[in-house]
Write a protein that holds these residues in place. Structure first.
Motif, PDB file in Angstrom:
ATOM      1  N   GLU A  16       0.889  -1.371  -0.036  1.00 58.05           N
ATOM      2  CA  GLU A  16       0.071  -0.009   0.003  1.00 58.05           C
ATOM      3  C   GLU A  16       0.845   1.357  -0.067  1.00 58.05           C
ATOM      4  OE1 GLU A  16      -2.620   1.801   3.038  1.00 58.05           O
ATOM      5  OE2 GLU A  16      -3.758  -0.045   2.398  1.00 58.05           O
ATOM      6  N   ARG A  17       2.069   1.354   0.837  1.00 56.00           N
ATOM      7  CA  ARG A  17       2.799   2.492   0.739  1.00 56.00           C
ATOM      8  C   ARG A  17       3.364   2.694  -0.409  1.00 56.00           C
ATOM      9  NH1 ARG A  17       3.759   0.243   6.293  1.00 56.00           N
ATOM     10  NH2 ARG A  17       5.518  -0.822   5.536  1.00 56.00           N
ATOM     11  N   TRP A  18       3.693   1.549  -1.369  1.00 56.80           N
ATOM     12  CA  TRP A  18       4.575   1.531  -2.526  1.00 56.80           C
ATOM     13  C   TRP A  18       3.616   2.052  -3.421  1.00 56.80           C
ATOM     14  CZ3 TRP A  18       9.202   1.944  -3.887  1.00 56.80           C
ATOM     15  CH2 TRP A  18      10.329   1.171  -3.236  1.00 56.80           C
ATOM     16  N   GLU A  19       2.338   1.795  -3.479  1.00 53.97           N
ATOM     17  CA  GLU A  19       1.223   2.157  -4.471  1.00 53.97           C
ATOM     18  C   GLU A  19       1.212   3.625  -4.229  1.00 53.97           C
ATOM     19  OE1 GLU A  19      -0.477   0.438  -6.683  1.00 53.97           O
ATOM     20  OE2 GLU A  19      -0.145  -1.651  -6.431  1.00 53.97           O
ATOM     21  N   ILE A  20       1.021   4.166  -3.038  1.00 55.82           N
ATOM     22  CA  ILE A  20       0.879   5.702  -2.882  1.00 55.82           C
ATOM     23  C   ILE A  20       2.002   6.515  -3.448  1.00 55.82           C
ATOM     24  CG2 ILE A  20       0.812   7.363  -1.022  1.00 55.82           C
ATOM     25  CD1 ILE A  20      -0.830   5.261   0.599  1.00 55.82           C
ATOM     26  N   MET A  21       3.362   5.901  -2.871  1.00 56.43           N
ATOM     27  CA  MET A  21       4.469   6.615  -3.396  1.00 56.43           C
ATOM     28  C   MET A  21       4.412   6.756  -5.181  1.00 56.43           C
ATOM     29  SD  MET A  21       7.649   5.674  -5.183  1.00 56.43           S
ATOM     30  CE  MET A  21       7.614   4.308  -5.209  1.00 56.43           C
ATOM     31  N   ARG A  22       3.921   5.379  -5.771  1.00 57.47           N
ATOM     32  CA  ARG A  22       3.954   5.349  -7.018  1.00 57.47           C
ATOM     33  C   ARG A  22       3.023   6.483  -7.629  1.00 57.47           C
ATOM     34  NH1 ARG A  22       2.521  -0.199 -10.289  1.00 57.47           N
ATOM     35  NH2 ARG A  22       0.538   0.200  -9.168  1.00 57.47           N
ATOM     36  N   MET A  23       1.897   6.513  -6.862  1.00 58.95           N
ATOM     37  CA  MET A  23       0.944   7.344  -7.520  1.00 58.95           C
ATOM     38  C   MET A  23       1.141   9.005  -7.603  1.00 58.95           C
ATOM     39  SD  MET A  23      -2.213   7.870  -8.945  1.00 58.95           S
ATOM     40  CE  MET A  23      -3.259   6.510  -8.758  1.00 58.95           C
ATOM     41  N   GLU A  24       1.761   9.075  -6.388  1.00 57.80           N
ATOM     42  CA  GLU A  24       2.474  10.514  -6.151  1.00 57.80           C
ATOM     43  C   GLU A  24       3.515  10.963  -7.273  1.00 57.80           C
ATOM     44  OE1 GLU A  24       3.962  10.486  -2.112  1.00 57.80           O
ATOM     45  OE2 GLU A  24       1.925  10.796  -1.387  1.00 57.80           O
ATOM     46  N   ALA A  25       4.062  10.013  -7.605  1.00 62.72           N
ATOM     47  CA  ALA A  25       5.406   9.990  -8.677  1.00 62.72           C
ATOM     48  C   ALA A  25       4.859  10.309 -10.032  1.00 62.72           C
ATOM     49  CB  ALA A  25       6.391   8.784  -8.701  1.00 62.72           C
ATOM     50  N   ALA A  26       3.742   9.692 -10.234  1.00 68.55           N
ATOM     51  CA  ALA A  26       3.250   9.875 -11.571  1.00 68.55           C
ATOM     52  C   ALA A  26       2.700  11.153 -11.631  1.00 68.55           C
ATOM     53  CB  ALA A  26       2.140   8.759 -11.576  1.00 68.55           C
TER      54      ALA A  26
END
Length: 89
Positions: free
Chosen positions: A31-41
């Protein structure tokens, strides 16, 4: 869980409790990785011509379907535990 309760666990009960804990920790990590990936995109999107999706930006190993990891049976776990007890006594 108290120490007494812990000591009373059977190997099978310990396995399922530890598996549930591991699964929850893995879910939180993903979940933390998904949030980080969304923010980066979101941060990169204004600076590129083509549309970027979070999955195209950073695909994760658990999304690739790299294969199924076969779990061992409870009987196999017991056999391995008995073998380890014989070996290390």
């Amino acid at each position: 869980m108290s120490r007494t309760d812990f000591c009373r666990l059977s190997p099978e009960q310990f396995y399922w409790i530890s598996k549930a804990h591991r699964d929850e920790q893995e879910r939180l990590s993903r979940e933390r990785w998904e949030i980080m990936r969304m923010e980066a995109a979101i941060m990169i999107q204004p600076h590129v011509k083509n549309r970027i999706t979070p999955k195209s930006l950073l695909p994760f190993p658990w999304e690739k379907g790299t294969g199924h990891v076969e779990e061992i049976t409870m009987e196999e776990r017991k056999r391995r535990a008995e073998e380890a007890l014989r070996k290390w006594g």
